[in-house]
Design a protein around this motif. Structure first.
Motif, PDB file in Angstrom:
ATOM      1  N   ARG A 137      18.318  -1.551 -25.946  1.00 58.01           N
ATOM      2  CA  ARG A 137      18.281  -2.799 -26.704  1.00 58.01           C
ATOM      3  C   ARG A 137      16.857  -3.324 -26.777  1.00 58.01           C
ATOM      4  NH1 ARG A 137      22.776  -4.647 -23.270  1.00 58.01           N
ATOM      5  NH2 ARG A 137      24.764  -4.231 -24.322  1.00 58.01           N
ATOM      6  N   PHE A 138      16.537  -3.909 -27.919  1.00 54.31           N
ATOM      7  CA  PHE A 138      15.245  -4.565 -28.074  1.00 54.31           C
ATOM      8  C   PHE A 138      15.373  -5.593 -29.192  1.00 54.31           C
ATOM      9  CE2 PHE A 138      15.432  -1.116 -31.015  1.00 54.31           C
ATOM     10  CZ  PHE A 138      14.677  -1.463 -32.131  1.00 54.31           C
ATOM     11  N   ALA A 139      14.973  -6.835 -28.914  1.00 50.15           N
ATOM     12  CA  ALA A 139      14.956  -7.911 -29.907  1.00 50.15           C
ATOM     13  C   ALA A 139      16.289  -8.069 -30.639  1.00 50.15           C
ATOM     14  CB  ALA A 139      13.828  -7.673 -30.916  1.00 50.15           C
ATOM     15  N   GLY A 140      17.401  -7.938 -29.918  1.00 47.31           N
ATOM     16  CA  GLY A 140      18.712  -8.095 -30.530  1.00 47.31           C
ATOM     17  C   GLY A 140      19.215  -6.871 -31.262  1.00 47.31           C
ATOM     18  N   LEU A 141      18.449  -5.797 -31.255  1.00 44.96           N
ATOM     19  CA  LEU A 141      18.838  -4.545 -31.901  1.00 44.96           C
ATOM     20  C   LEU A 141      19.155  -3.508 -30.828  1.00 44.96           C
ATOM     21  CD1 LEU A 141      15.981  -4.372 -34.577  1.00 44.96           C
ATOM     22  CD2 LEU A 141      18.195  -5.516 -34.765  1.00 44.96           C
ATOM     23  N   THR A 142      19.888  -2.475 -31.206  1.00 40.25           N
ATOM     24  CA  THR A 142      20.202  -1.388 -30.276  1.00 40.25           C
ATOM     25  C   THR A 142      19.896  -0.053 -30.934  1.00 40.25           C
ATOM     26  OG1 THR A 142      22.003  -2.672 -29.262  1.00 40.25           O
ATOM     27  CG2 THR A 142      21.986  -0.289 -28.877  1.00 40.25           C
ATOM     28  N   VAL A 150      20.106   2.572 -35.733  1.00 42.35           N
ATOM     29  CA  VAL A 150      19.826   1.290 -35.091  1.00 42.35           C
ATOM     30  C   VAL A 150      20.960   0.342 -35.449  1.00 42.35           C
ATOM     31  CG1 VAL A 150      18.324  -0.737 -35.046  1.00 42.35           C
ATOM     32  CG2 VAL A 150      17.321   1.544 -35.042  1.00 42.35           C
ATOM     33  N   ILE A 151      21.570  -0.245 -34.417  1.00 43.53           N
ATOM     34  CA  ILE A 151      22.650  -1.210 -34.620  1.00 43.53           C
ATOM     35  C   ILE A 151      22.015  -2.593 -34.724  1.00 43.53           C
ATOM     36  CG2 ILE A 151      24.793  -2.156 -33.694  1.00 43.53           C
ATOM     37  CD1 ILE A 151      25.009   0.478 -32.044  1.00 43.53           C
ATOM     38  N   LEU A 152      22.253  -3.277 -35.837  1.00 47.72           N
ATOM     39  CA  LEU A 152      21.648  -4.569 -36.089  1.00 47.72           C
ATOM     40  C   LEU A 152      22.410  -5.680 -35.382  1.00 47.72           C
ATOM     41  CD1 LEU A 152      20.930  -4.086 -39.902  1.00 47.72           C
ATOM     42  CD2 LEU A 152      19.477  -3.499 -37.946  1.00 47.72           C
ATOM     43  N   ALA A 153      21.831  -6.873 -35.390  1.00 46.32           N
ATOM     44  CA  ALA A 153      22.432  -8.004 -34.675  1.00 46.32           C
ATOM     45  C   ALA A 153      23.817  -8.346 -35.200  1.00 46.32           C
ATOM     46  CB  ALA A 153      21.510  -9.218 -34.767  1.00 46.32           C
ATOM     47  N   ARG A 208      10.004   0.078 -40.637  1.00 50.79           N
ATOM     48  CA  ARG A 208       9.927  -1.385 -40.777  1.00 50.79           C
ATOM     49  C   ARG A 208      10.906  -1.895 -41.821  1.00 50.79           C
ATOM     50  NH1 ARG A 208       3.318  -1.827 -40.557  1.00 50.79           N
ATOM     51  NH2 ARG A 208       3.134  -2.442 -38.358  1.00 50.79           N
ATOM     52  N   HIS A 209      11.046  -1.179 -42.925  1.00 48.00           N
ATOM     53  CA  HIS A 209      11.975  -1.604 -43.968  1.00 48.00           C
ATOM     54  C   HIS A 209      13.426  -1.560 -43.486  1.00 48.00           C
ATOM     55  CE1 HIS A 209       8.609  -1.403 -46.801  1.00 48.00           C
ATOM     56  NE2 HIS A 209       9.370  -2.092 -47.625  1.00 48.00           N
ATOM     57  N   LYS A 210      13.690  -0.783 -42.445  1.00 47.73           N
ATOM     58  CA  LYS A 210      15.056  -0.673 -41.944  1.00 47.73           C
ATOM     59  C   LYS A 210      15.380  -1.679 -40.844  1.00 47.73           C
ATOM     60  CE  LYS A 210      15.806   4.170 -43.197  1.00 47.73           C
ATOM     61  NZ  LYS A 210      16.193   5.530 -42.749  1.00 47.73           N
ATOM     62  N   ILE A 211      14.384  -2.071 -40.039  1.00 51.88           N
ATOM     63  CA  ILE A 211      14.703  -2.923 -38.887  1.00 51.88           C
ATOM     64  C   ILE A 211      13.994  -4.269 -38.885  1.00 51.88           C
ATOM     65  CG2 ILE A 211      15.161  -0.856 -37.507  1.00 51.88           C
ATOM     66  CD1 ILE A 211      12.577  -1.421 -35.969  1.00 51.88           C
ATOM     67  N   GLU A 234      10.791  -6.640 -25.510  1.00 51.03           N
ATOM     68  CA  GLU A 234      11.274  -6.130 -24.236  1.00 51.03           C
ATOM     69  C   GLU A 234      12.368  -5.099 -24.511  1.00 51.03           C
ATOM     70  OE1 GLU A 234       9.992  -6.715 -21.372  1.00 51.03           O
ATOM     71  OE2 GLU A 234       8.623  -8.321 -21.989  1.00 51.03           O
ATOM     72  N   VAL A 235      12.397  -4.061 -23.706  1.00 51.60           N
ATOM     73  CA  VAL A 235      13.369  -2.967 -23.913  1.00 51.60           C
ATOM     74  C   VAL A 235      14.215  -2.831 -22.654  1.00 51.60           C
ATOM     75  CG1 VAL A 235      13.652  -0.501 -24.356  1.00 51.60           C
ATOM     76  CG2 VAL A 235      11.786  -1.766 -25.461  1.00 51.60           C
ATOM     77  N   GLU A 236      15.530  -2.726 -22.843  1.00 50.99           N
ATOM     78  CA  GLU A 236      16.415  -2.508 -21.715  1.00 50.99           C
ATOM     79  C   GLU A 236      17.444  -1.444 -22.050  1.00 50.99           C
ATOM     80  OE1 GLU A 236      18.681  -5.936 -20.717  1.00 50.99           O
ATOM     81  OE2 GLU A 236      19.515  -6.211 -22.722  1.00 50.99           O
TER      82      GLU A 236
END
Length: 239
Positions: A137-142, A150-153, A208-211, A234-236
């Motif tokens: 996960r990073f910035a609400g994305l996975t 990439v799974i969006l918010a 960038r256009h995707k996320i 931050e990445v977890e």
């Protein structure tokens, strides 16, 4: 006698006068080999025994090399070296963005191909995946490397190309740290990197256009002018 610990190479080419002499040459260099005349035969070979690297012709009857390459790099995470008569720069870029680790044009010097095989295997040793295969996960994305997406918010997802997926994985490995274009190119394309010096920039733009919410004003994938790119998040790992 061949050391059973040596990597096994699958050579996929419909031209017998190429695959058979190449197989003999690689065996004389201590590598184990298996030969296939088309994609269907290659799939049967892979179902029967594991290999460590695939040398793959692009132009074959039936299923083409690019289609097989996508499956090998996406689903099996196998290193692939494309072997082809296509020499146009756009063909090289397409092949590498499909997920191939290297691109060799015909006619070729077997000694150079052997050196490239050794180089690719050093970058992705047998049994060791090139990227971390956990969701992160990073910035609400996975990022889901298994789905290459990439799974969006909002729960929707966007698919990534092999090149986009690998580049995002590299940025996620070291968030907040600038990754030079030269280093990213080397990790993505190896010794052929200088021939594709715009590949990283183009892949970053598509990513960038995707996320990014506003791709022209990115807040996640940042540019260090004259240096490279870095991930500002931050990445977890996902449990």
């Amino acid at each position: 006698m061949t050391d059973v610990k040596e990597p096994k190479i699958l050579i996929v080419d419909d031209a017998r006068d190429i695959r058979e002499p190449l197989g003999v040459y690689l065996r004389r260099q201590g590598l184990r080999t298996r030969l296939a005349g088309d994609a269907a035969e290659a799939r049967r070979a892979l179902a029967e025994e594991p290999v460590h690297l695939v040398i793959l012709d692009l132009m074959m009857p039936g299923e083409g090399g690019l289609s097989l390459c996508r499956d090998l790099t996406r689903d099996r995470r196998l290193p692939v070296i494309l072997l082809t008569a296509r020499t146009a720069p756009e063909d090289r870029v397409t092949g590498l963005e499909t997920g191939a680790d290297d691109y060799v044009t015909k006619p070729f010097d077997p000694r150079e191909l052997l050196a490239r095989i050794r180089a690719v295997l050093r970058r992705a040793p047998p049994g060791q995946p090139a990227v971390i295969l956990k969701q992160r996960r990073f910035a609400g994305l996975t990022h889901d490397p298994h789905r290459r997406a990439v799974i969006l918010a909002d729960g929707s997802s966007v698919e990534l190309t092999s090149g986009e997926d690998r580049l995002l994985s590299l940025l996620l490995d070291q968030p907040w740290q600038v990754q030079s274009r030269a280093r990213l190119l080397d990790l993505l394309h190896g010794r052929e990197a200088r021939a594709y010096d715009r590949a990283v920039d183009n892949t970053i733009s598509r990513l960038r256009h995707k996320i990014e919410t506003v791709p022209r004003n990115p807040v996640l994938i940042m540019t260090q002018w004259g240096g490279g790119y870095w991930l500002a998040a931050e990445v977890e790992a996902v449990p």
